[in-house]
Motif scaffolding. Structure first.
Motif, short mmCIF file in Angstrom:
data_model
loop_
_atom_site.label_atom_id
_atom_site.label_comp_id
_atom_site.label_asym_id
_atom_site.label_seq_id
_atom_site.Cartn_x
_atom_site.Cartn_y
_atom_site.Cartn_z
N LEU A 115 5.11 69.29 19.83
CA LEU A 115 5.88 70.20 20.66
C LEU A 115 5.07 70.71 21.85
O LEU A 115 5.64 71.00 22.91
CB LEU A 115 6.40 71.38 19.84
CG LEU A 115 7.57 71.05 18.91
CD1 LEU A 115 7.93 72.25 18.05
CD2 LEU A 115 8.78 70.56 19.70
N LEU A 116 3.77 70.80 21.69
CA LEU A 116 2.92 71.18 22.83
C LEU A 116 3.11 70.23 24.01
O LEU A 116 3.10 70.64 25.16
CB LEU A 116 1.45 71.19 22.43
CG LEU A 116 0.86 72.51 21.99
CD1 LEU A 116 -0.56 72.31 21.50
CD2 LEU A 116 0.91 73.53 23.09
N LEU A 117 3.27 68.95 23.71
CA LEU A 117 3.47 67.95 24.77
C LEU A 117 4.79 68.16 25.50
O LEU A 117 4.93 67.76 26.65
CB LEU A 117 3.41 66.54 24.18
CG LEU A 117 2.11 66.14 23.51
CD1 LEU A 117 2.25 64.79 22.83
CD2 LEU A 117 0.97 66.12 24.51
N LEU A 118 5.75 68.79 24.84
CA LEU A 118 7.07 69.00 25.42
C LEU A 118 7.27 70.41 25.96
O LEU A 118 8.38 70.78 26.35
CB LEU A 118 8.14 68.68 24.37
CG LEU A 118 8.11 67.27 23.80
CD1 LEU A 118 9.13 67.13 22.69
CD2 LEU A 118 8.33 66.24 24.88
N ARG A 119 6.21 71.19 25.97
CA ARG A 119 6.31 72.59 26.37
C ARG A 119 6.92 72.76 27.75
O ARG A 119 7.88 73.51 27.95
CB ARG A 119 4.93 73.24 26.31
CG ARG A 119 4.94 74.69 26.73
CD ARG A 119 3.56 75.28 26.74
NE ARG A 119 3.61 76.70 27.09
CZ ARG A 119 2.56 77.45 27.23
NH1 ARG A 119 1.35 76.96 27.04
NH2 ARG A 119 2.68 78.72 27.57
N GLN A 120 6.37 72.09 28.74
CA GLN A 120 6.85 72.26 30.11
C GLN A 120 8.31 71.81 30.25
O GLN A 120 9.11 72.47 30.90
CB GLN A 120 5.98 71.50 31.10
CG GLN A 120 6.37 71.77 32.53
CD GLN A 120 5.44 71.13 33.52
OE1 GLN A 120 4.43 70.55 33.16
NE2 GLN A 120 5.78 71.24 34.79
N LEU A 121 8.65 70.70 29.61
CA LEU A 121 10.03 70.21 29.64
C LEU A 121 10.98 71.26 29.06
O LEU A 121 12.02 71.56 29.65
CB LEU A 121 10.14 68.90 28.85
CG LEU A 121 11.55 68.34 28.67
CD1 LEU A 121 12.09 67.83 30.00
CD2 LEU A 121 11.54 67.24 27.63
N CYS A 122 10.62 71.81 27.92
CA CYS A 122 11.49 72.79 27.27
C CYS A 122 11.61 74.06 28.10
O CYS A 122 12.70 74.61 28.25
CB CYS A 122 10.95 73.14 25.88
SG CYS A 122 11.13 71.80 24.69
N GLN A 123 10.50 74.53 28.66
CA GLN A 123 10.52 75.79 29.39
C GLN A 123 11.15 75.69 30.77
O GLN A 123 11.51 76.71 31.34
CB GLN A 123 9.10 76.34 29.52
CG GLN A 123 8.57 76.92 28.23
CD GLN A 123 7.29 77.67 28.47
OE1 GLN A 123 6.25 77.07 28.69
NE2 GLN A 123 7.38 78.99 28.45
N THR A 124 11.27 74.49 31.29
CA THR A 124 11.84 74.35 32.64
C THR A 124 13.19 73.64 32.60
O THR A 124 14.22 74.24 32.86
CB THR A 124 10.88 73.60 33.58
OG1 THR A 124 10.58 72.32 33.03
CG2 THR A 124 9.60 74.38 33.80
N GLU A 125 13.19 72.39 32.24
CA GLU A 125 14.38 71.56 32.34
C GLU A 125 15.41 71.80 31.24
O GLU A 125 16.59 71.52 31.43
CB GLU A 125 14.00 70.08 32.36
CG GLU A 125 13.02 69.71 33.46
CD GLU A 125 13.56 69.97 34.87
OE1 GLU A 125 14.79 69.91 35.06
OE2 GLU A 125 12.74 70.25 35.76
#
Length: 179
Positions: A115-125
């Motif tokens: 989930l750390l790898l997907l942090r930016q995706l989740c928080q933005t897109e």
């Protein structure tokens, strides 16, 4: 197995086909096996997480995110929708293997790491994840994913939890299983 001799031979450029390791030898023949080592670290994780006030909410969000990202067609749909803005999204969403199907505290390492790898995706897109999906049948899951993606405390917690606790416990657990 004692691999020191084989390691030295390989460093001396001996062809790999000529190097043999006797599986009956032991690198540390007088070491003691500690039964339950993995359980010890699982119990440490359990004890630590029970001290986190919002743990029930956090685990609910982690479960929802895992369930969501494990389904390949949904990852593909997100990649198709966001490819024009994020060229790296295909490699980011190629796979997601973390799960809670067999619940053990040791699984937290994989869940949080992925989930750390997907942090930016989740928080933005994915802040408005429902906008990416026209007719999503599992409305409750989509609601939980929306909550998780918009919960800034969760995304601040995940990297701290990983680097200061769960990664260290997993390293200790793996070290003990190997040594």
């Amino acid at each position: 197995p004692d691999i020191v001799k084989a390691f030295i031979q390989r460093r001396l450029k001996l062809p790999l086909a000529l190097i043999r390791v006797d599986p009956q030898t032991r690198l540390l023949p007088f070491s003691l096996r500690v039964p339950g080592w993995s359980h010890l670290f699982g119990n440490l994780s359990k004890f630590a997480t029970r001290k986190i006030d919002k743990w029930p909410e956090i685990i609910q969000c982690l479960r929802a995110l895992c369930r969501f990202f494990r389904y390949a067609p949904w990852r593909k749909h997100i990649a198709d929708k966001l490819r024009h803005r994020l060229p790296e999204i295909d490699s980011l969403l190629t796979s997601f293997t973390a799960r809670f199907a067999k619940w053990r505290y040791e699984t937290l390492f994989q869940v949080v790491r992925q989930l750390l790898l997907l942090r930016q995706l989740c928080q933005t897109e994915l802040r408005d994840v429902s906008a990416l999906f026209g007719d999503f049948q599992d409305k409750e899951l989509l609601k939980q994913v929306h909550k998780a993606c918009n919960w800034s405390t969760l995304w601040n917690f995940i990297p701290a939890f990983f680097s200061h606790l769960i990664d260290l416990l997993e390293q200790g657990r793996r070290w003990g299983m190997v040594c």
